[in-house]
Design a protein around this motif. Sequence first.
Motif, PDB file in Angstrom:
ATOM      1  N   LYS A 153       0.831  -1.206   0.000  1.00 21.13           N
ATOM      2  CA  LYS A 153       0.000   0.000   0.000  1.00 21.13           C
ATOM      3  C   LYS A 153       0.864   1.254   0.000  1.00 21.13           C
ATOM      4  N   LEU A 154       1.957   1.219   0.796  1.00 24.52           N
ATOM      5  CA  LEU A 154       2.854   2.369   0.843  1.00 24.52           C
ATOM      6  C   LEU A 154       3.540   2.586  -0.507  1.00 24.52           C
ATOM      7  N   LYS A 155       3.931   1.461  -1.142  1.00 22.32           N
ATOM      8  CA  LYS A 155       4.563   1.572  -2.461  1.00 22.32           C
ATOM      9  C   LYS A 155       3.579   2.147  -3.479  1.00 22.32           C
ATOM     10  N   LEU A 158       3.138   5.765  -2.772  1.00 18.29           N
ATOM     11  CA  LEU A 158       4.327   6.492  -3.220  1.00 18.29           C
ATOM     12  C   LEU A 158       4.345   6.650  -4.732  1.00 18.29           C
ATOM     13  N   GLU A 159       3.947   5.589  -5.443  1.00 21.06           N
ATOM     14  CA  GLU A 159       3.897   5.653  -6.906  1.00 21.06           C
ATOM     15  C   GLU A 159       2.834   6.641  -7.364  1.00 21.06           C
ATOM     16  N   ASP A 160       1.673   6.633  -6.686  1.00 19.35           N
ATOM     17  CA  ASP A 160       0.618   7.595  -7.028  1.00 19.35           C
ATOM     18  C   ASP A 160       1.104   9.027  -6.804  1.00 19.35           C
ATOM     19  N   ASN A 165       2.987  14.156  -8.854  1.00 21.43           N
ATOM     20  CA  ASN A 165       4.002  15.209  -8.929  1.00 21.43           C
ATOM     21  C   ASN A 165       4.513  15.382 -10.352  1.00 21.43           C
ATOM     22  N   ALA A 166       4.676  14.233 -11.052  1.00 22.23           N
ATOM     23  CA  ALA A 166       5.124  14.317 -12.450  1.00 22.23           C
ATOM     24  C   ALA A 166       4.079  15.020 -13.298  1.00 22.23           C
TER      25      ALA A 166
END
Length: 273
Positions: A153-155, A158-160, A165-166
């Motif tokens: 879930k954290l990964k 973080l990816e989201d 941000n991108a």
Amino acid sequence: IIEKENIELQHAVEVARLENKIRSEIEDVLASAGIGIWRMELFDGEKPRMHADSQMKQLLAIEGKDLSPEEIYDVWYSGIKESYLPSVTASVNEMIENRTSENTYVWIHPELGEQFVRCGGTSYYVEGKGYILRGYHSNVTAQVEQEQLQNEKLKAALEDARKANAAKSAFLSRMSHDIRTPLNGIIGLLNLDSHHPDDLKMLSENREKAKVAADHLLSLVNDILELSKLDEQNIELVHEAFNIDQLTSDVMTIVQMRAVEYDVTLNCDAEKT
């Protein structure tokens, strides 16, 4: 003398009884927590032996079976997943060298399949024989799977966040580029007006062009402000009519200002309906 020996014997019996009671209570507490206790004998020139309490036997799925200590060791060792054997071996060596060690590895249960096991213990040396290791064995599959789920879930979060941000960076980069176009156009028109202060027709035309560019610049700024609504998932889409001829004309007005800077001629042939 006999009376004194009887008193000492009674005292020793009472101490032994209390010790057995305490040991039994400790074993009950550990068993209720799903923790098994084991003792391993690694003597020179002899097959490894393992002694297990009732909870340890249950964890090894050998409860009710009449197995020798050598057979119990074989059951435990053969159940270790092959890829974890180096880790378990290293942990045993660390226990012997440093007197204590802990490790988490996968043990293949005959009914439950792959299970995560937390195992730890200590060791002491028996002169002329070898080492005795004592420790605990606990099934921590639920905890490990929960940790893995949390890590996933954290990964994902973080990816989201990285993608968001991108997307923001790309959006702001495009906005920065788009803002320069009408802004440079307005600046260019003002410079042009300053060189032809008496050409009223040009001044009027340039004022209209500057207004178009200013309106477009304002819409871009408003789009940037809408970015905060995207973060709050508070964006609303609306359907409204617009004049495509007017839109085409405004676009050409803005783009032509930039095209002139690069000596590019633009032509637009839009069929009016």
